[in-house]
Structure formats: C-alpha cells, structure tokens
Design a protein around this motif. Sequence first.
Motif, mmCIF file in Angstrom:
data_model
loop_
_atom_site.group_PDB
_atom_site.id
_atom_site.type_symbol
_atom_site.label_atom_id
_atom_site.label_comp_id
_atom_site.label_asym_id
_atom_site.label_seq_id
_atom_site.Cartn_x
_atom_site.Cartn_y
_atom_site.Cartn_z
ATOM 1 N N ASN A 70 -8.987 3.463 -15.106
ATOM 2 C CA ASN A 70 -7.809 2.790 -14.565
ATOM 3 C C ASN A 70 -8.248 1.436 -14.041
ATOM 4 O OD1 ASN A 70 -5.619 4.922 -14.653
ATOM 5 N ND2 ASN A 70 -7.239 6.030 -13.564
ATOM 6 N N SER A 71 -7.333 0.459 -14.077
ATOM 7 C CA SER A 71 -7.718 -0.911 -13.693
ATOM 8 C C SER A 71 -8.219 -0.978 -12.274
ATOM 9 C CB SER A 71 -6.520 -1.852 -13.874
ATOM 10 O OG SER A 71 -5.453 -1.451 -13.027
ATOM 11 N N HIS A 72 -7.571 -0.219 -11.358
ATOM 12 C CA HIS A 72 -7.990 -0.305 -9.951
ATOM 13 C C HIS A 72 -9.359 0.316 -9.739
ATOM 14 C CE1 HIS A 72 -5.717 3.411 -10.540
ATOM 15 N NE2 HIS A 72 -6.372 3.958 -9.512
ATOM 16 N N ASP A 324 -7.201 12.654 -8.149
ATOM 17 C CA ASP A 324 -5.894 11.981 -8.108
ATOM 18 C C ASP A 324 -5.618 11.415 -6.713
ATOM 19 O OD1 ASP A 324 -5.391 12.422 -10.741
ATOM 20 O OD2 ASP A 324 -4.143 14.207 -10.428
ATOM 21 N N SER A 327 -7.904 8.465 -6.232
ATOM 22 C CA SER A 327 -7.459 7.372 -7.107
ATOM 23 C C SER A 327 -6.196 6.717 -6.563
ATOM 24 C CB SER A 327 -7.222 7.905 -8.518
ATOM 25 O OG SER A 327 -6.761 6.882 -9.373
ATOM 26 N N ASN A 328 -5.280 7.556 -6.023
ATOM 27 C CA ASN A 328 -4.021 7.013 -5.479
ATOM 28 C C ASN A 328 -4.295 6.136 -4.254
ATOM 29 O OD1 ASN A 328 -2.433 8.229 -7.402
ATOM 30 N ND2 ASN A 328 -2.076 10.100 -6.177
ATOM 31 N N THR A 330 -7.060 4.579 -3.683
ATOM 32 C CA THR A 330 -7.701 3.385 -4.248
ATOM 33 C C THR A 330 -6.659 2.425 -4.799
ATOM 34 O OG1 THR A 330 -9.703 4.615 -4.801
ATOM 35 C CG2 THR A 330 -9.327 2.560 -5.991
ATOM 36 N N LYS A 331 -5.663 2.994 -5.515
ATOM 37 C CA LYS A 331 -4.619 2.145 -6.116
ATOM 38 C C LYS A 331 -3.799 1.443 -5.033
ATOM 39 C CE LYS A 331 -1.059 2.146 -9.679
ATOM 40 N NZ LYS A 331 -0.201 1.208 -8.992
ATOM 41 N N THR A 332 -3.525 2.146 -3.939
ATOM 42 C CA THR A 332 -2.769 1.522 -2.842
ATOM 43 C C THR A 332 -3.522 0.316 -2.284
ATOM 44 O OG1 THR A 332 -1.761 3.639 -2.248
ATOM 45 C CG2 THR A 332 -1.729 1.905 -0.578
ATOM 46 N N HIS A 334 -5.910 -1.328 -3.801
ATOM 47 C CA HIS A 334 -5.990 -2.328 -4.878
ATOM 48 C C HIS A 334 -4.703 -3.143 -4.960
ATOM 49 C CE1 HIS A 334 -5.391 -3.593 -9.111
ATOM 50 N NE2 HIS A 334 -6.678 -3.903 -9.052
ATOM 51 N N ASP A 335 -3.549 -2.446 -4.897
ATOM 52 C CA ASP A 335 -2.259 -3.144 -5.001
ATOM 53 C C ASP A 335 -2.042 -4.075 -3.810
ATOM 54 O OD1 ASP A 335 -1.826 -1.835 -7.347
ATOM 55 O OD2 ASP A 335 -0.446 -0.338 -6.518
ATOM 56 N N GLN A 338 -4.158 -7.064 -4.382
ATOM 57 C CA GLN A 338 -3.543 -7.938 -5.388
ATOM 58 C C GLN A 338 -2.391 -8.727 -4.771
ATOM 59 O OE1 GLN A 338 -6.150 -7.665 -7.624
ATOM 60 N NE2 GLN A 338 -4.543 -8.103 -9.085
#
Length: 666
Positions: A70-72, A324, A327-328, A330-332, A334-335, A338
């Motif tokens: 995944n990108s993040h 998961d 990763s979630n 991490t995505k938060t 990361h977002d 960004q």
Amino acid sequence: MSEKDNLQNADGNEETKATANQATESTGAETTQDATSLENPTTDENTNSTSEQVETNEETKTETVEEKSNSHVDEIDESNAEDAEDESNSERHTLEEKDYHAMSMEQLVKEFDSLLKQQKVQTIKSHVDEIRSEFNAKFSELLEEKKEEFINDGGNEIDFYYSTPTKKEFNSLYKEYKSNLNAYYKNLESSLKSNLENRLRIIEEIKGLINVEENINTTYKHFKELQEEWRNAGPIPRDKYNNAWNTYHHHVEIFYDFLHLNRDLRDMDFKRNLDQKLKIIERAEELAKDDNVNRAFRELQVLHKMWKEDLGPVAKEHREDIWDRFSNATKTIHDKRQAYYADLDKAYEANLERKEEIIAKIDAVAQDNANTHQAWQKKIKTIEALRQDFFNAGKVPIKVNEATWAKFKASVRAFNKKKNSFYKNLKKEQYDNLQKKLDLIKIAEDNKDSEDFETVTPLMKKIQSDWKKIGHVPRKDSDKIWHKFKAACNHYFDKLHAERNAANKELFEAYEKKSKFLEALKDLKLSGTPESDIETLKAKIDEWKSLGNVPHSKRYIEGKFNKALDDMFGKLKMDKTEIEMIKFENKLEALSQPDDTRLLDNEHNFIRKKIDEVKGEINQLENNLQFFSNVDESNPMVKDVLNNIENHKNNLSIWEEKLRKLKDMY
C-alpha cells in the motif's frame, strides 16, 4: 540518496532498482525451493501426515499479510530502507528546520559552523545542501553587482576578482565538511559490507535449522540467538535492506511453521509477538490523533521497524486483523501528513504571490527616474528593505523556486544597472568638480604669501565663495583637498589679520579702556540736581570721546555706552529737548568716522524719514479738526487732538534740530 558514490551503480538509480528486483526474484526462487525440501524430512521425529506437510507448504508459499503493498506503507518502508544504511539517519529528522532563505551570508556561515561542531556529519547533509545553495545564490548576486561596478569604473572584466572574509570562511567550513563526510563514508562502506555479509550468514543459518538433527528445544534456543544477532547486526546498504528483510522474514516464517512439531514453543512465541504488536498498534493509534504530523510520522517509522525487525509472526488467525489495524493507523497518519504538506504547498503558493508582489515593487522603483544623490540613496534603502522582505517571505514551491529567484535577481540587476549608470555620470561630474577645486587651491597657494592686501583680499574672498558653489567631489578626495584649500586661505587671512592688528593696536587699546570705563560707569551716582548732573554726564561723554575710536568689529560698545546714558538721562528732571540734543551730539561723535560717511548718511536718511512721518501725522490731525468746526475747544475730544498736534510739533522741532546738527558734521 546519500553521497556514497562507491555504494551506487554508475548508471544511476534505475540500474540500482533493477538489481534489487533481480535479487528479490532470485531469493524468492531459492526460498521456495527450501520450503519444498521440507516434504522429505530426514528423521522420524519430523515425520507427519501428508495433510500436515501440504498445509505447511501452503502456508509457506502464501504471501504474508504484512507484505501487501500500500502507498502509505511503501512510504514507511522506503524511509526505513534509507535509515537502514545509516543508523544515525533518524537523528537528521530531529534537527530543527530553519528558514535559511531569510538569513544573511554571515548568519548562514554561523549556522554552518554550528552544525559542524554540534551534529554528526552524516546527519546534516540536507541542511548543508540548503545552506550552500542559499549562500551561493546570495554571494553570486553580490558578485555580479561588484563586477558591474568594477567594469563601470573602467576595469577589465578579465582582471575582476572579488571575495570577502565571509566567503573564505564558508569555503573553509565546506572543505572541512566534505573531508569529514568522505572519511565517514569510507569507514561506513567497510562496515555496511561486513554487516550485510553477517546478516546473510544469519539467514543461511536460520534456513539450515530445519535440517539439524538435534533436540527441538536446542534448535529453538539457537534460533532465538540468531534472531538476537540479527537485531544487533548493524546497518546495511539501503538497496539491500528490503530484500534482506523479506528473505529473513520468509525463513523465520518457515521456521515457525516447522515448529508445529513443538507447538508449545511456537504458540508461546506467537503470543509474545501478538502482545508486543498489539502494544505497537495502540501506540500507532495514539499517534494517529497527534497533531504534530512530522513527529508522529518519525515515531511511526520506528514502530514499523520494530514490527518488522524485532518481532516475529503471530498465529495465522490474528495476522490479518492486527495488520489491518496497524495499516489503518498508518494510513491515518499518512493521510494527515499528506494534508499537512498540501497545506504547506498552499502556504508556499501564498509566499510565491508575496514574492511576485515584491518583485513588481522592485521593478517600479527601478523604473522611477531620479536625478539626485539624495533621491538615489532613498531608492537604495527602499530596495534593500524589499530585498529583505523577499528573503523573509518564506519558501515557494520547488518547481518555481529557481525561476522566482532568477526573476528577483533580474529585477535587482536592472535597478543596479540604472543606479550604477547614475553614479558613473555622477563620478564624472565629481571629477570635473575636483579639477575646479584643484584650480582654486592653486590660486590660493599662489597668493597665500602676498602682501598686496588690497588686491588679494577680494580675490581670496571670491575663491572661497566659488568653492562653496562647486558641487561634490569624489569622497576619497574630499577631506584632503578641503584641508589643503583651508590651510592656504587660513595662512593668508592670518597674515592679513596680524597686519591689521598691528595697525589697529591703538584701536584695541581704546576698546580695552572703554570696556573698563563702561564697567565703572555702572557705579556712577547722580546728585539729583539737574544742572550739576548734566555737567557730570557731559564730562563723562567728553571723557569717553577722549578714549578714541575702537576697531570696526568692536563698535557695539558704543551702543552699550549710549544705552547707559539713556538710562541716566531718563532719571533727570529737565527739558526733554535739551536732553535729546545732548544724547544726539554724543551719538554723532560715535557715527563720525574718518574717510567714511556711510553711518552719517544712514542717520541723515533716518532723520529725514522721521521728519516726513511727523509732518504727515500733524497734517492728518489738523484735517481731523475740520470735523469739529462747530464744536467748542473745551470739548475733551477736541482738546485731545490739539494736545496731540502740539506734541508732534515739539517732536518735529527736535528732529529738525537734529538734522541741522547733522548737516554741520559734513
């Protein structure tokens, strides 16, 4: 990428990526082969049902949950791969970010020196690169300005050279930095190579554990020792990092699948790993709420590194769920990061607009014509303020940074070109003025010893007046020629004054006597008898006259004596006309100068004017009486007018008597 030429392929990053991909494919094939070889265990202890062997192989061949791309997550992996080459890499993220663009060259040198002394050389590359870029840009601008001035002053471009102590200090610091950095990377190269060989050895030993004929507990203990060795093996080249970790993780998974023969040990490790990974997840979820996105991202990198390097797998039924969650979180983060950089880009766009406005103001100042030194000095201060505003305006988007800087330099250069043109013409005018003043100096020096005072004095006064009318000369010559001119003039006039002082010695002696006489007059006591007091004052007047004339510059003392007489005559109770005439006779004596009737002429004109004014007043009052033709003279208003006419006639008689006395003086 870091400056490690000896760790990179000469053809650049693309070849490096290709090599890494090939290594990954090779390792994947090798590990699959090793996994397949488990189907034929060598000991009876390892014999299991065919179904268990198939399950083991399927688990081994199945891609692990953590390896899903995944990108993040890729961004974290890429950052950790960079840090893997140099364990001190993480330190560079903690260095304070500063706006080097807003700093002067002197401030940049100070920051550079501080970084070299207080930080590890391998952690400051991005900061040094930015400092160097800003310093070179500012020095380049200064260099162009000095070069243009040099050429405008008649210099040959090939002969131009310019440096400053600040530039020399910067060059010295950069040389020290490069030397230290090269020494560091030379040592690092050997260390990275050795650490990589050690890690590959550890992987090979883990691969061999499933074929060792020994007690499973002994094998497990050996496995844990190898894991600890891996954790302490040190940094390796970044382009080998992900491949090495994937290979290591793959064989760790195989070993744990192998441990199904001793489920207690495997389950105990699975539980420990699960507990640790849940703590990591909880921390990551806390970081997802942190508003400091850069700090959260840096700590998240550490958590990912712990997840991958310090901890092994968990039971299969938990793998997807915990990954998961991790990763979630991490995505938060990361977002949010960004979004932070998106806001930063907006701020950079606002900075760009501000800088465009400043450039437009510089252009406007440059286009405004000025024809005086004062006006240009004001414009120079304005441009300096705008330049500082430009540097303080903050960063702009990288894609337009060079273009904006070039546009700014072009605008400043256009201003400097007009400024230099003005001052070039001004210098020509100043050199013309210099020649004119040098000509006056020659006249002054040629005549400074002359004794023909009557002829030379007007000439010296004239060249002094001419000097004041001539404009500015070059600053380097200004003081020198002024002192030279002043010395020649002073020499002449000192000689003139000495001559006059010798000729006027008696006049100065008379001044000294009159000063003492005037001081003694303050103590004079009148008797109160008008006739006696008149004689006393007349005697004082005669005594004053006998003291002689004073120098022209000291004639003010006559005014002081007349004022003292006025005060004394004012106290006498006697005819006003007689007093006025006594005072006037004394005044005439003071006005009378040998071969100079100008003062008497002025007094004559003054008296004539006063006589005309008094006659005019009398005529006006007599005309006013005509309005009272039918009114008795006892009327108060008529009496007042008649009294006023009588007073003016008395004054007129005094002024006329003064005029007769004055005419007798000629």
